[in-house]
Enzyme design. Structure first.
Site, mmCIF file in Angstrom:
data_model
loop_
_atom_site.group_PDB
_atom_site.id
_atom_site.type_symbol
_atom_site.label_atom_id
_atom_site.label_comp_id
_atom_site.label_asym_id
_atom_site.label_seq_id
_atom_site.Cartn_x
_atom_site.Cartn_y
_atom_site.Cartn_z
ATOM 1 N N ASP A 122 36.462 44.171 35.808
ATOM 2 C CA ASP A 122 36.665 44.298 34.362
ATOM 3 C C ASP A 122 35.332 44.078 33.629
ATOM 4 O O ASP A 122 34.413 43.456 34.170
ATOM 5 C CB ASP A 122 37.666 43.237 33.868
ATOM 6 C CG ASP A 122 39.047 43.441 34.465
ATOM 7 O OD1 ASP A 122 39.346 44.569 34.895
ATOM 8 O OD2 ASP A 122 39.815 42.457 34.517
HETATM 9 N N1 URA Z 1 41.198 41.079 38.895
HETATM 10 C C1 URA Z 1 41.060 41.073 37.560
HETATM 11 O O1 URA Z 1 41.957 40.681 36.853
HETATM 12 N N2 URA Z 1 39.892 41.497 37.050
HETATM 13 C C2 URA Z 1 38.858 41.924 37.807
HETATM 14 O O2 URA Z 1 37.814 42.299 37.279
HETATM 15 C C3 URA Z 1 39.036 41.924 39.192
HETATM 16 C C4 URA Z 1 40.216 41.497 39.727
#
Ligand code: URA
Length: 258
Positions: A122
Site C-alpha cells: 500500500d
Molecule cells: N497488507 C496490507 O494491508 N497492506 C500492505 O501493504 C501489505 C499487506
C-alpha cells in the site's frame, strides 16, 4: 574479417535451441540506450561482440554466449532484480498520473529497463519490495499456488490478545465471504502487545490491515520485512535499493508456513 565473423553468426543455421537476437535489441534491452541510440553506438564502432568491433546493428548473436561490450565495458544481464526499501508515500506501480511511483525512485538508466514491482505494498506501507523486469520470476513469486511467505511488522492502536492469535491461525473470513489462509501472528519480541509480527502466504488486497480490522485493531504503521527467506537488508536506508545476488533470489522461494 570482422564482417565475416558477424556474417558467419548471422547465417548460421539455428540449432533450434538457440534464439538469436539482433545486436541493437540486445543492447537496448540491457539498458544501453534507446534502439536509435544503440544503433548509433554500433555504427560508430563502440560495440564489440566476442572481442571484435561490430558495426551492424542488425547482426544476430546468441544472447546466452556472446560477450558484448560498449566502449570496453561489458554489457550487463538482461534481467534485473532489485530489493527496494519502499518508503511511505509512493505507490507500487510503474506509472501514475498523480502519485510518485516506486520506479521514480530509481536513477534514469534503471528506469529504462522495464522494471515493475513484483507485488504491491500500500502507499503508506514501507519495507521490502522486489523490482524486476523478469515476468516469469514475478509470476513464480506471486502465484497463489506457490504460497511464498511474507512477513510484516504492524504497529497497532491496541493490544494483541491470545484470541486474535488463534483467529489468525484458524484463517479469518472477511464479512464479504473472502477467506484468508491460516496466518501466524506473534507479539513483538520485546513484549509490546501493540506490535505484531504477521506471516501470510498470500496477497489479498489490504490483507494485513483487514485481518487486524476484523479483530478490532487499526494498523498505525506497516512494514514488510521478508519474502520467503529473503529479509530486508537492515543497512538499506528507506527509499534506497540494491541488486539481489543469485543466492538472495533463491532465498525468496525458501521457508514456508504452509
Ligand atoms: N497488507 C496490507 O494491508 N497492506 C500492505 O501493504 C501489505 C499487506
Amino acid at each position: 574479417m570482422i564482417t565475416r565473423v558477424r556474417d558467419t553468426l548471422y547465417f548460421q543455421p539455428h540449432s533450434g535451441m538457440v534464439t538469436m537476437e539482433r545486436l541493437d535489441k540486445y543492447l537496448a534491452s540491457r539498458g544501453c540506450g534507446s534502439r536509435r541510440e544503440v544503433q548509433q553506438l554500433v555504427k560508430g564502432g563502440a560495440v564489440t561482440v566476442d572481442g571484435a568491433v561490430c558495426r551492424q546493428p542488425d547482426c544476430k548473436l546468441d544472447p546466452d554466449s556472446a560477450v558484448v561490450a560498449v566502449n570496453g565495458q561489458a554489457v550487463g544481464d538482461k534481467y534485473v532484480y532489485l530489493m527496494l526499501n519502499k518508503p511511505a508515500g509512493v505507490v507500487s506501480a510503474t506509472e501514475d498520473r498523480r502519485e510518485k511511483t516506486v520506479i521514480d525512485l530509481l536513477p534514469e538508466p534503471l528506469r529504462r529497463r522495464g522494471l515493475f514491482p513484483a507485488g504491491r505494498l500500500d502507499k503508506d506501507t514501507e519495507g521490502l519490495l522486489i523490482l524486476t523486469n523478469d515476468g516469469d520470476f514475478a509470476h513464480r513469486m506471486l502465484s497463489p499456488k506457490k504460497h511464498v511467505d511474507k512477513q510484516y511488522i504492524a504497529q497497532l492502536d491496541g493490544e494483541i490478545t491470545e484470541e486474535m492469535i488463534a483467529r489468525f491461525a484458524e484463517g479469518i473470513v472477511f464479512a464479504d465471504g473472502v477467506k484468508c489462509l491460516p496466518a501466524k501472528l506473534t507479539i513483538a519480541e520485546n513484549g509490546d502487545k501493540t506490535v505484531g509480527r504477521v506471516t501470510i502466504c498470500e496477497g489479498k488486497y489490504h490483507q494485513v490491515k483487514k485481518m487486524f480490522a476484523f479483530c478490532g485493531l487499526h494498523v498505525v504503521h506497516l512494514q514488510r520485512i521478508s519474502i520467503g527467506n529473503l529479509y530486508l537488508d537492515g543497512k538499506l536506508p528507506i527509499g534506497s535499493y540494491k541488486s539481489l545476488t543469485n543466492l538472495e533470489i533463491q532465498q525468496i522461494f525458501i521457508g514456508k508456513i504452509h
